[in-house]
Design a protein around this motif. Structure first.
Motif, PDB file in Angstrom:
ATOM      1  N   THR A  31      36.043   0.269   9.685  1.00  0.00           N
ATOM      2  CA  THR A  31      34.697   1.094  10.428  1.00  0.00           C
ATOM      3  C   THR A  31      34.248   1.724  11.567  1.00  0.00           C
ATOM      4  O   THR A  31      34.881   1.299  12.234  1.00  0.00           O
ATOM      5  CB  THR A  31      33.544   1.039   9.817  1.00  0.00           C
ATOM      6  OG1 THR A  31      33.434   0.302   8.272  1.00  0.00           O
ATOM      7  CG2 THR A  31      32.401   2.252  10.157  1.00  0.00           C
ATOM      8  N   CYS A  32      34.510   2.698  11.727  1.00  0.00           N
ATOM      9  CA  CYS A  32      35.079   3.165  13.429  1.00  0.00           C
ATOM     10  C   CYS A  32      33.469   3.242  13.795  1.00  0.00           C
ATOM     11  O   CYS A  32      32.707   4.158  13.221  1.00  0.00           O
ATOM     12  CB  CYS A  32      35.567   4.380  13.229  1.00  0.00           C
ATOM     13  SG  CYS A  32      35.473   5.078  14.986  1.00  0.00           S
ATOM     14  N   ILE A  33      33.701   2.131  14.219  1.00  0.00           N
ATOM     15  CA  ILE A  33      31.712   1.704  14.595  1.00  0.00           C
ATOM     16  C   ILE A  33      31.392   3.237  15.293  1.00  0.00           C
ATOM     17  O   ILE A  33      30.010   2.950  16.176  1.00  0.00           O
ATOM     18  CB  ILE A  33      31.419   0.384  15.223  1.00  0.00           C
ATOM     19  CG1 ILE A  33      32.738   0.241  16.066  1.00  0.00           C
ATOM     20  CG2 ILE A  33      31.579  -0.311  14.003  1.00  0.00           C
ATOM     21  CD1 ILE A  33      32.090  -1.713  16.801  1.00  0.00           C
ATOM     22  N   LEU A  45      39.164  -1.433  21.373  1.00  0.00           N
ATOM     23  CA  LEU A  45      38.959   0.445  21.618  1.00  0.00           C
ATOM     24  C   LEU A  45      37.220   0.498  20.122  1.00  0.00           C
ATOM     25  O   LEU A  45      36.801   1.280  20.809  1.00  0.00           O
ATOM     26  CB  LEU A  45      39.766   1.503  20.192  1.00  0.00           C
ATOM     27  CG  LEU A  45      40.655   1.377  20.932  1.00  0.00           C
ATOM     28  CD1 LEU A  45      41.680   2.426  20.136  1.00  0.00           C
ATOM     29  CD2 LEU A  45      40.674   2.450  22.667  1.00  0.00           C
ATOM     30  N   VAL A  46      36.967  -0.157  19.070  1.00  0.00           N
ATOM     31  CA  VAL A  46      35.956   0.422  18.327  1.00  0.00           C
ATOM     32  C   VAL A  46      35.554  -0.775  19.176  1.00  0.00           C
ATOM     33  O   VAL A  46      33.997  -0.551  18.914  1.00  0.00           O
ATOM     34  CB  VAL A  46      36.285  -0.884  17.149  1.00  0.00           C
ATOM     35  CG1 VAL A  46      35.314  -0.215  15.865  1.00  0.00           C
ATOM     36  CG2 VAL A  46      37.641   0.340  16.259  1.00  0.00           C
ATOM     37  N   LYS A  47      35.388  -2.003  19.595  1.00  0.00           N
ATOM     38  CA  LYS A  47      34.199  -2.915  19.939  1.00  0.00           C
ATOM     39  C   LYS A  47      33.500  -2.196  21.148  1.00  0.00           C
ATOM     40  O   LYS A  47      32.657  -2.813  21.137  1.00  0.00           O
ATOM     41  CB  LYS A  47      35.036  -4.388  19.704  1.00  0.00           C
ATOM     42  CG  LYS A  47      33.423  -5.024  20.212  1.00  0.00           C
ATOM     43  CD  LYS A  47      34.836  -6.837  20.994  1.00  0.00           C
ATOM     44  CE  LYS A  47      33.943  -7.510  21.045  1.00  0.00           C
ATOM     45  NZ  LYS A  47      33.123  -9.137  20.163  1.00  0.00           N
ATOM     46  N   ASP A  71      50.128   7.492  23.429  1.00  0.00           N
ATOM     47  CA  ASP A  71      48.681   8.597  22.959  1.00  0.00           C
ATOM     48  C   ASP A  71      48.046   7.803  23.001  1.00  0.00           C
ATOM     49  O   ASP A  71      47.624   6.573  23.444  1.00  0.00           O
ATOM     50  CB  ASP A  71      49.691   9.697  22.221  1.00  0.00           C
ATOM     51  CG  ASP A  71      48.885   8.119  20.668  1.00  0.00           C
ATOM     52  OD1 ASP A  71      48.505   7.534  21.007  1.00  0.00           O
ATOM     53  OD2 ASP A  71      49.901   9.110  19.817  1.00  0.00           O
ATOM     54  N   ASN A  72      47.013   7.833  23.296  1.00  0.00           N
ATOM     55  CA  ASN A  72      45.684   7.725  23.395  1.00  0.00           C
ATOM     56  C   ASN A  72      45.589   6.437  22.060  1.00  0.00           C
ATOM     57  O   ASN A  72      44.558   5.699  22.190  1.00  0.00           O
ATOM     58  CB  ASN A  72      44.184   8.002  23.240  1.00  0.00           C
ATOM     59  CG  ASN A  72      44.220   8.723  21.350  1.00  0.00           C
ATOM     60  OD1 ASN A  72      45.085   9.718  20.740  1.00  0.00           O
ATOM     61  ND2 ASN A  72      42.730   9.277  20.986  1.00  0.00           N
ATOM     62  N   ARG A  73      45.364   6.031  20.742  1.00  0.00           N
ATOM     63  CA  ARG A  73      45.952   5.159  20.029  1.00  0.00           C
ATOM     64  C   ARG A  73      47.626   3.918  19.942  1.00  0.00           C
ATOM     65  O   ARG A  73      47.665   3.156  18.906  1.00  0.00           O
ATOM     66  CB  ARG A  73      45.868   5.241  18.511  1.00  0.00           C
ATOM     67  CG  ARG A  73      44.510   4.983  17.979  1.00  0.00           C
ATOM     68  CD  ARG A  73      43.995   5.853  16.879  1.00  0.00           C
ATOM     69  NE  ARG A  73      44.216   7.396  17.020  1.00  0.00           N
ATOM     70  CZ  ARG A  73      44.403   7.743  15.997  1.00  0.00           C
ATOM     71  NH1 ARG A  73      44.066   7.269  14.561  1.00  0.00           N
ATOM     72  NH2 ARG A  73      44.804   8.889  15.501  1.00  0.00           N
ATOM     73  N   GLY A 118      48.883  -8.392   9.353  1.00  0.00           N
ATOM     74  CA  GLY A 118      49.696  -8.441  10.997  1.00  0.00           C
ATOM     75  C   GLY A 118      48.979  -7.028  11.496  1.00  0.00           C
ATOM     76  O   GLY A 118      49.160  -6.352  10.856  1.00  0.00           O
ATOM     77  N   PHE A 119      47.498  -7.283  12.195  1.00  0.00           N
ATOM     78  CA  PHE A 119      46.574  -6.244  13.075  1.00  0.00           C
ATOM     79  C   PHE A 119      47.522  -6.521  14.733  1.00  0.00           C
ATOM     80  O   PHE A 119      47.469  -7.156  15.354  1.00  0.00           O
ATOM     81  CB  PHE A 119      45.631  -5.958  12.742  1.00  0.00           C
ATOM     82  CG  PHE A 119      44.899  -7.469  13.331  1.00  0.00           C
ATOM     83  CD1 PHE A 119      44.579  -8.751  12.217  1.00  0.00           C
ATOM     84  CD2 PHE A 119      44.154  -7.077  14.441  1.00  0.00           C
ATOM     85  CE1 PHE A 119      44.043 -10.011  12.610  1.00  0.00           C
ATOM     86  CE2 PHE A 119      43.742  -8.815  14.909  1.00  0.00           C
ATOM     87  CZ  PHE A 119      43.626  -9.537  13.726  1.00  0.00           C
ATOM     88  N   GLY A 120      46.473  -5.133  15.020  1.00  0.00           N
ATOM     89  CA  GLY A 120      46.394  -4.604  16.846  1.00  0.00           C
ATOM     90  C   GLY A 120      45.643  -5.465  17.287  1.00  0.00           C
ATOM     91  O   GLY A 120      43.670  -3.977  16.968  1.00  0.00           O
ATOM     92  N   PRO A 121      44.841  -6.406  17.823  1.00  0.00           N
ATOM     93  CA  PRO A 121      43.837  -6.432  18.329  1.00  0.00           C
ATOM     94  C   PRO A 121      42.875  -5.335  19.805  1.00  0.00           C
ATOM     95  O   PRO A 121      42.335  -5.244  19.486  1.00  0.00           O
ATOM     96  CB  PRO A 121      43.850  -8.032  19.515  1.00  0.00           C
ATOM     97  CG  PRO A 121      45.352  -7.962  19.476  1.00  0.00           C
ATOM     98  CD  PRO A 121      45.682  -6.891  18.120  1.00  0.00           C
ATOM     99  N   GLU A 122      44.253  -4.808  20.111  1.00  0.00           N
ATOM    100  CA  GLU A 122      43.519  -3.663  20.888  1.00  0.00           C
ATOM    101  C   GLU A 122      43.000  -2.087  20.579  1.00  0.00           C
ATOM    102  O   GLU A 122      42.315  -2.061  21.152  1.00  0.00           O
ATOM    103  CB  GLU A 122      44.870  -2.881  21.576  1.00  0.00           C
ATOM    104  CG  GLU A 122      45.659  -3.364  23.197  1.00  0.00           C
ATOM    105  CD  GLU A 122      46.827  -4.493  22.421  1.00  0.00           C
ATOM    106  OE1 GLU A 122      47.148  -4.905  21.833  1.00  0.00           O
ATOM    107  OE2 GLU A 122      47.597  -4.734  22.913  1.00  0.00           O
TER     108      GLU A 122
END
Ligand code: DAH
Length: 337
Positions: A260-262, A315-317, A199-201, A307-311
């Motif tokens: 924060t969702c920028i 999205l935010v960037k 889905d979108n995320r 562990g994080f997802g760069p994608e």
């Protein structure tokens, strides 16, 4: 005696011969075995002796002149051919060009930035296999076969028992600790796979950046400071980091990390499902048993991991509301980066 008109006629014909075949035909016509000049040469012997010398000389001269005219015609045709071929091959330097120069994929660019930021903080990059053993992907991280945490990630299994496309990069932590002594400060970027509906995320294949720090006196504060430094480096100083309690079998305590969702600056939008925060991944203090399993004494050393997802960060960037754009081969999208 040869008619001088023959030479003239031959020269005119040769000078306008359109191709090599026409030249060859003219050669046959004048100099061939039954050619006009050849006939003259042959007839010299039938003449009266006093006429022979002059007639022979005239016929020889005709032969030589026509031979020269043939060579000239052949030369003319060869040059014309050369001219034509260079004309055909000539580059028009003023023509508009259609050269497209490629560049790194936006996620690749972001990965490079992430690696550089951690490198500045003294981290090295570690690597592990994408096809991982169940041991490193699960058991060594205290996720036993019957552990309910196996359901946290929708795993693809392979037809080879004990092997799977890794569901996360966390196995690299164990691999690294098996072969290195503390102090340890690494990130392990790479692809992971989940049997997940897109889905979108969410994607079924995506990147993760794993991090591991093991040393004396490492605390949650180090974890938070490190993550915040990275986020600020990537997204700007006004970015917020939120850690929420969560559970992972290989960390204690465990947290979920949000930025924060920028896109909406925390107000709530489609990308963050109205929450104002974007979930980036998990983190925590490395479980003492994980350390013990690789021969590191948890009374001497402690560590944090994440562990994080760069994608998700991408999205935010870049202000994109659908993660699936990244893995569609659509140049209209990719060319913007
Ligand atoms: N492996 C977890 C996942 O894929 C993320 C994670 C959580 C990594 C906690 C860690 C950690 O290193 O300590 O969802």
């Amino acid at each position: 005696m040869i008619d001088l008109g023959i030479i003239k006629e031959a020269k005119v014909a040769l000078s306008s011969a359109a191709d090599e075949r026409a030249v060859a035909e003219l050669r046959v016509k004048y100099l061939g075995r039954k050619g006009l000049v050849t006939a003259e040469l042959k007839s010299v012997g039938t003449l009266a002796p006093r006429e022979r010398a002059a007639a022979g000389a005239a016929a020889n001269k005709a032969s030589a002149e026509i031979e020269a005219a043939i060579a000239e015609a052949e030369n003319r045709l060869r040059l014309a051919k050369l001219e034509q071929s260079t004309q055909d091959a000539r580059l028009d330097l003023t023509a508009p060009s259609d050269v497209r120069i490629g560049h790194l994929h936006p996620v690749g660019q972001l990965m490079d930035e992430i690696v550089r930021l951690f490198w500045q903080m003294g981290f090295s990059v570690a690597d592990g296999p994408e096809v991982e053993t169940e041991w490193y992907n699960f058991e060594a991280l205290l996720v036993g076969a019957d552990h309910p945490a196996r359901d946290m990630q929708d795993t693809f299994y392979s037809t080879t028992p004990g092997l799977l496309p890794r569901t996360h990069t966390s196995g690299v932590q164990v691999r690294y600790m098996e072969t290195h002594e503390p102090p340890i400060r690494i990130i392990a970027p790479g692809k992971v796979y989940r049997n997940e509906d897109e889905d979108n995320r969410h994607l079924w294949m995506f990147y993760q950046v794993e991090g591991l720090v093991v040393d004396k006196g490492i605390s949650m504060a180090d974890l938070k400071g490190t993550l915040l430094a990275m986020l600020k480096g990537l997204l700007g100083d006004d970015i917020g980091l939120r850690l929420r309690p969560n559970f992972f079998p290989y960390t204690e305590p465990s947290v979920e990390m949000d930025a924060t969702c920028i896109i909406c600056r925390g107000k709530g939008c489609r990308t963050c499902s109205g929450t104002g925060w974007i979930e980036l991944g998990g983190a925590g203090m490395v479980h003492p048993q994980v350390l013990r399993n690789v021969g590191i004494d948890p009374h001497v050393y402690s560590g944090f991991a994440f562990g994080f997802g760069p994608e998700r960060i991408a999205l935010v960037k870049y202000g994109i509301d659908d993660i699936r754009y990244f893995w569609r081969p659509d140049l209209r999208f990719l060319e913007q980066f």
